[in-house]
Every structure is written in structure tokens, then in C-alpha cells.
Write an enzyme that holds these catalytic residues in place. Structure first.
Site, PDB file in Angstrom:
ATOM      1  N   LYS A  10       0.812  -1.217   0.000  1.00 31.57           N
ATOM      2  CA  LYS A  10       0.000   0.000   0.000  1.00 31.57           C
ATOM      3  C   LYS A  10       0.854   1.280   0.000  1.00 31.57           C
ATOM      4  O   LYS A  10       2.062   1.230   0.284  1.00 31.57           O
ATOM      5  CB  LYS A  10      -0.939  -0.031   1.213  1.00 31.57           C
ATOM      6  CG  LYS A  10      -1.994  -1.151   1.145  1.00 31.57           C
ATOM      7  CD  LYS A  10      -2.909  -1.117   2.376  1.00 31.57           C
ATOM      8  CE  LYS A  10      -3.975  -2.202   2.312  1.00 31.57           C
ATOM      9  NZ  LYS A  10      -4.852  -2.190   3.532  1.00 31.57           N
ATOM     10  N   TYR A  50     -12.380  -2.524  -3.321  1.00 31.09           N
ATOM     11  CA  TYR A  50     -12.948  -2.656  -1.975  1.00 31.09           C
ATOM     12  C   TYR A  50     -14.478  -2.667  -2.002  1.00 31.09           C
ATOM     13  O   TYR A  50     -15.116  -2.175  -1.064  1.00 31.09           O
ATOM     14  CB  TYR A  50     -12.439  -1.526  -1.077  1.00 31.09           C
ATOM     15  CG  TYR A  50     -11.033  -1.733  -0.564  1.00 31.09           C
ATOM     16  CD1 TYR A  50     -10.705  -2.862   0.200  1.00 31.09           C
ATOM     17  CD2 TYR A  50     -10.031  -0.798  -0.815  1.00 31.09           C
ATOM     18  CE1 TYR A  50      -9.413  -3.046   0.679  1.00 31.09           C
ATOM     19  CE2 TYR A  50      -8.736  -0.974  -0.326  1.00 31.09           C
ATOM     20  CZ  TYR A  50      -8.436  -2.102   0.420  1.00 31.09           C
ATOM     21  OH  TYR A  50      -7.160  -2.275   0.908  1.00 31.09           O
ATOM     22  N   ARG A  86      -1.772 -14.181   4.003  1.00 30.74           N
ATOM     23  CA  ARG A  86      -2.561 -13.605   5.104  1.00 30.74           C
ATOM     24  C   ARG A  86      -1.825 -13.779   6.438  1.00 30.74           C
ATOM     25  O   ARG A  86      -1.849 -12.884   7.294  1.00 30.74           O
ATOM     26  CB  ARG A  86      -3.945 -14.257   5.172  1.00 30.74           C
ATOM     27  CG  ARG A  86      -4.814 -14.055   3.943  1.00 30.74           C
ATOM     28  CD  ARG A  86      -5.514 -12.739   3.877  1.00 30.74           C
ATOM     29  NE  ARG A  86      -6.482 -12.533   4.929  1.00 30.74           N
ATOM     30  CZ  ARG A  86      -7.286 -11.469   4.995  1.00 30.74           C
ATOM     31  NH1 ARG A  86      -7.206 -10.512   4.060  1.00 30.74           N
ATOM     32  NH2 ARG A  86      -8.133 -11.311   5.971  1.00 30.74           N
ATOM     33  N   THR A  92      -5.518  -7.413  10.701  1.00 30.54           N
ATOM     34  CA  THR A  92      -5.785  -6.127  10.048  1.00 30.54           C
ATOM     35  C   THR A  92      -5.236  -4.932  10.823  1.00 30.54           C
ATOM     36  O   THR A  92      -4.624  -4.032  10.237  1.00 30.54           O
ATOM     37  CB  THR A  92      -7.318  -5.954   9.860  1.00 30.54           C
ATOM     38  OG1 THR A  92      -7.805  -7.075   9.107  1.00 30.54           O
ATOM     39  CG2 THR A  92      -7.642  -4.668   9.139  1.00 30.54           C
ATOM     40  N   ARG A 103       2.487  -6.556   9.446  1.00 28.98           N
ATOM     41  CA  ARG A 103       1.759  -5.512  10.171  1.00 28.98           C
ATOM     42  C   ARG A 103       2.185  -5.456  11.627  1.00 28.98           C
ATOM     43  O   ARG A 103       2.300  -4.361  12.207  1.00 28.98           O
ATOM     44  CB  ARG A 103       0.257  -5.776  10.038  1.00 28.98           C
ATOM     45  CG  ARG A 103      -0.282  -5.517   8.631  1.00 28.98           C
ATOM     46  CD  ARG A 103      -1.624  -6.180   8.423  1.00 28.98           C
ATOM     47  NE  ARG A 103      -2.311  -5.757   7.204  1.00 28.98           N
ATOM     48  CZ  ARG A 103      -3.441  -6.305   6.772  1.00 28.98           C
ATOM     49  NH1 ARG A 103      -4.012  -7.305   7.439  1.00 28.98           N
ATOM     50  NH2 ARG A 103      -4.012  -5.871   5.660  1.00 28.98           N
ATOM     51  N   ASN A 113      -1.940  -0.047   7.102  1.00 24.88           N
ATOM     52  CA  ASN A 113      -1.396  -1.327   7.559  1.00 24.88           C
ATOM     53  C   ASN A 113      -0.582  -2.036   6.483  1.00 24.88           C
ATOM     54  O   ASN A 113      -0.438  -3.254   6.493  1.00 24.88           O
ATOM     55  CB  ASN A 113      -2.531  -2.208   8.096  1.00 24.88           C
ATOM     56  CG  ASN A 113      -3.604  -2.455   7.042  1.00 24.88           C
ATOM     57  OD1 ASN A 113      -3.465  -2.023   5.896  1.00 24.88           O
ATOM     58  ND2 ASN A 113      -4.652  -3.158   7.421  1.00 24.88           N
ATOM     59  N   HIS A 116      -2.130  -5.595   1.477  1.00 22.76           N
ATOM     60  CA  HIS A 116      -3.405  -6.274   1.241  1.00 22.76           C
ATOM     61  C   HIS A 116      -3.101  -7.661   0.713  1.00 22.76           C
ATOM     62  O   HIS A 116      -2.187  -7.823  -0.081  1.00 22.76           O
ATOM     63  CB  HIS A 116      -4.230  -5.525   0.177  1.00 22.76           C
ATOM     64  CG  HIS A 116      -5.343  -6.363  -0.392  1.00 22.76           C
ATOM     65  ND1 HIS A 116      -6.563  -6.494   0.232  1.00 22.76           N
ATOM     66  CD2 HIS A 116      -5.393  -7.174  -1.500  1.00 22.76           C
ATOM     67  CE1 HIS A 116      -7.326  -7.325  -0.471  1.00 22.76           C
ATOM     68  NE2 HIS A 116      -6.640  -7.745  -1.531  1.00 22.76           N
ATOM     69  N   GLU A 127      -9.844 -10.377  -7.842  1.00 23.79           N
ATOM     70  CA  GLU A 127      -8.859  -9.293  -7.763  1.00 23.79           C
ATOM     71  C   GLU A 127      -7.802  -9.410  -8.864  1.00 23.79           C
ATOM     72  O   GLU A 127      -7.377  -8.388  -9.435  1.00 23.79           O
ATOM     73  CB  GLU A 127      -8.226  -9.293  -6.363  1.00 23.79           C
ATOM     74  CG  GLU A 127      -9.249  -8.897  -5.293  1.00 23.79           C
ATOM     75  CD  GLU A 127      -8.803  -9.143  -3.853  1.00 23.79           C
ATOM     76  OE1 GLU A 127      -7.655  -9.591  -3.632  1.00 23.79           O
ATOM     77  OE2 GLU A 127      -9.621  -8.887  -2.947  1.00 23.79           O
TER      78      GLU A 127
HETATM   79  P1  ADP Z   1      -7.745  -7.014   5.591  1.00 20.79           P
HETATM   80  O1  ADP Z   1      -6.906  -6.060   4.776  1.00 20.79           O
HETATM   81  O2  ADP Z   1      -6.981  -7.546   6.773  1.00 20.79           O
HETATM   82  O3  ADP Z   1      -8.392  -8.093   4.756  1.00 20.79           O
HETATM   83  P2  ADP Z   1     -10.410  -5.798   5.743  1.00 20.79           P
HETATM   84  O4  ADP Z   1     -10.725  -6.494   4.464  1.00 20.79           O
HETATM   85  O5  ADP Z   1     -11.336  -6.012   6.892  1.00 20.79           O
HETATM   86  O6  ADP Z   1      -8.933  -6.169   6.248  1.00 20.79           O
HETATM   87  O7  ADP Z   1     -10.332  -4.233   5.501  1.00 20.79           O
HETATM   88  C1  ADP Z   1      -9.705  -3.734   4.334  1.00 20.79           C
HETATM   89  C2  ADP Z   1      -8.801  -2.584   4.729  1.00 20.79           C
HETATM   90  O8  ADP Z   1      -9.610  -1.527   5.240  1.00 20.79           O
HETATM   91  C3  ADP Z   1      -7.823  -2.901   5.866  1.00 20.79           C
HETATM   92  O9  ADP Z   1      -6.644  -3.541   5.412  1.00 20.79           O
HETATM   93  C4  ADP Z   1      -7.553  -1.509   6.422  1.00 20.79           C
HETATM   94  O10 ADP Z   1      -6.630  -0.798   5.595  1.00 20.79           O
HETATM   95  C5  ADP Z   1      -8.917  -0.867   6.294  1.00 20.79           C
HETATM   96  N1  ADP Z   1      -9.725  -1.019   7.515  1.00 20.79           N
HETATM   97  C6  ADP Z   1     -10.353  -2.131   7.939  1.00 20.79           C
HETATM   98  N2  ADP Z   1     -11.026  -1.909   9.089  1.00 20.79           N
HETATM   99  C7  ADP Z   1     -10.821  -0.610   9.404  1.00 20.79           C
HETATM  100  C8  ADP Z   1     -11.246   0.240  10.469  1.00 20.79           C
HETATM  101  N3  ADP Z   1     -12.017  -0.209  11.454  1.00 20.79           N
HETATM  102  N4  ADP Z   1     -10.818   1.526  10.456  1.00 20.79           N
HETATM  103  C9  ADP Z   1     -10.045   2.003   9.464  1.00 20.79           C
HETATM  104  N5  ADP Z   1      -9.615   1.246   8.420  1.00 20.79           N
HETATM  105  C10 ADP Z   1      -9.987  -0.045   8.387  1.00 20.79           C
HETATM  106 MG    MG Z   2      -9.885  -7.944   3.309  1.00 21.30          MG
END
Ligand code: ADP
Ligand code: MG
Length: 135
Positions: A10, A50, A86, A92, A103, A113, A116, A127
């Protein structure tokens, strides 16, 4: 069984000069880089990637973040690559991710973070098609 997954390094990782650090963790694990591109996405591309999150209250700042500068998009391949990536990425929220993960070692944020990784074979297929339509 060899599998492909989609990864984003990212914009925070690019800004912080952590592309090499992140890639080296995937490579050291034994994953192969099948495709990789440095690019900057716009808001509509962020919304497509997203799609499952666009209604979340935290989505608008996430969209601003992922469109804020260049990122590195990649396809990685290896045995159980989706789950392996993962696990290497960690939970996350960087504040709660386990030490030893990308992370957990390098992020103190639940938004910025660093990485992805696709969360299922269906997500990986979607994707990869979205980001690398020719592959
Ligand atoms: P992951 O990337 O671990 O699969 P998610 O798919 O739940 O996580 O969320 C996508 C992205 O959205 C996360 O990697 C993070 O950058 C952001 N994100 C997720 N939850 C939050 C939150 N509560 N507040 C701010 N950003 C968030
Ligand atoms: Mg995700």
C-alpha cells in the site's frame, strides 16, 4: 497445491521505503512473484477493489489513503499462497497484529497497515482479473 494470490503493497509502505522489506518477506518464504506493477489508482478503482467495504463508515478515509500515492500491485504464487500471505501480513489492525508479521512488526494503524492480501480463492480470482486482466 500451487495457488495464486493478489497482493498490494500500500501507499504507506511505498512512502516509508518498505517495498523491499515487504517483498523480501514473501520471497524468503518461498513465494514466487508472477506479476508486479507500480501504479497509482483513482477513486473508482479503489471502489471496485474494496466493493465489499464501500458502505463502511471507515471507507472514505480508506479510499483517500489508497489513492494518496503510488502502490505496488502483485500476484504471488506458491503452495497455499492465499493463506500463507494472510499469515505473513498479520491481523488487520497493526496495533494488534502478532510480532513477526509484516503488520505486527511495521504498522501501528488499522488503516495504514502496509499490505493487502486476497482472503479466499474467490477474492483472489476476482482481484487478479480486476488488476491484471491479461493474466
Ligand atoms: P484485511 O486487509 O486484513 O483483509 P479488511 O478487508 O477487513 O482487512 O479491511 C480492508 C482494509 O480496510 C484494511 O486492510 C484496512 O486498511 C482498512 N480497515 C479495515 N477496518 C478498518 C477500520 N475499522 N478503520 C479504518 N480502516 C480499516
Ligand atoms: Mg480484506
Amino acid at each position: 497445491m500451487s495457488q495464486r494470490t493478489f497482493v498490494i503493497i500500500k501507499p504507506d509502505a511505498v512512502r516509508r521505503g518498505l517495498v523491499g522489506e515487504v517483498l523480501s518477506r514473501y520471497e524468503a518464504k518461498g513465494l514466487t512473484i508472477v506479476a508486479m506493477e507500480h501504479r497509482t489508482i483513482d477513486a473508482s478503482q479503489a471502489d471496485e477493489h474494496y466493493a465489499e467495504h464501500v458502505e463502511q463508515p471507515w471507507y472514505p478515509p480508506l479510499r483517500d489513503f489508497v489513492t494518496s500515492g503510488p502502490l505496488v500491485a502483485a500476484i504471488l504464487e506458491g503452495d497455499e499462497a492465499i493463506e500463507v500471505v494472510r499469515l505473513i501480513n498479520g491481523a488487520t489492525d497493526g496495533r494488534k497484529a502478532a510480532p513477526g508479521t509484516i503488520r505486527g512488526d511495521l504498522s501501528l494503524s488499522n488503516r495504514e497497515n502496509l499490505v493487502h492480501g486476497s482472503d479466499s480463492p474467490e477474492s483472489a480470482e476476482r482481484e487478479i482479473k480486476l488488476w491484471f486482466p491479461s493474466l
